[in-house]
Each structure stands twice: as C-alpha cells, then as structure tokens.
Design an enzyme around this catalytic site. Structure first.
Site: not given
Length: 85
Positions: A12, A20, A25, A46, A49
């Site tokens: 998990h 990001c 990206c 991020c 971006c």
C-alpha cells in the site's frame, strides 16, 4: 526495521516518498516539504509543473504497485512467513 529493501513489499505504498500525480510529470518531491505543507493547511504542489503532490501511498480504488503484482506469485510459493501489518 532492518529488513532489506529487496525483501520488503510495501503493498500500500509508503509515506517515505512523495511525487507529483500529473501523468506527464511524476516528479519526486521532498517529503518533508509535503509534510510541512499539510501541517500548514496548504495543498502540496509540484515545483516542476504546479500539479498536485501526494505521498506514494495507495488510496481506496487505486491499483497496488506493479512490484507487488510482479513478486506476489514467487513470494507466495517460496515464503515461509508473510507478515501483514
């Protein structure tokens, strides 16, 4: 806990890394900065971006990591013990 990375499957994910979520990206982001943003009630973004950032964990409805699916058949066949936490 002293378990080598090649013996551990974090099915998990982990809060140890973040990235990001923009498909174009995927930049890995400093997890301490993400934690700081969250604790300051800011949405982590991020720097590369401007997209949203989340820890590398699996949320409900998301697929488990490819490494889990790749190793599962071998691990089930060869493991003497599986610890699920």
């Amino acid at each position: 806990a002293g378990v080598p990375d090649d013996k551990l499957v974090e099915a998990h994910g982990s809060f140890a890394t973040a990235r990001c979520i923009e498909a174009t990206c995927g930049e890995e982001v400093d997890v301490a900065a993400v934690r700081g943003d969250v604790q300051s009630d800011k949405v982590p973004q991020c720097e590369a971006c401007g997209g949203l950032v989340k820890p590398d964990i699996v949320f409900f409805g998301e697929a488990l990591p490819a490494r889990f699916h790749r190793l599962y058949p071998r691990d089930v066949a060869e493991a003497d013990l599986v610890v699920v936490m």
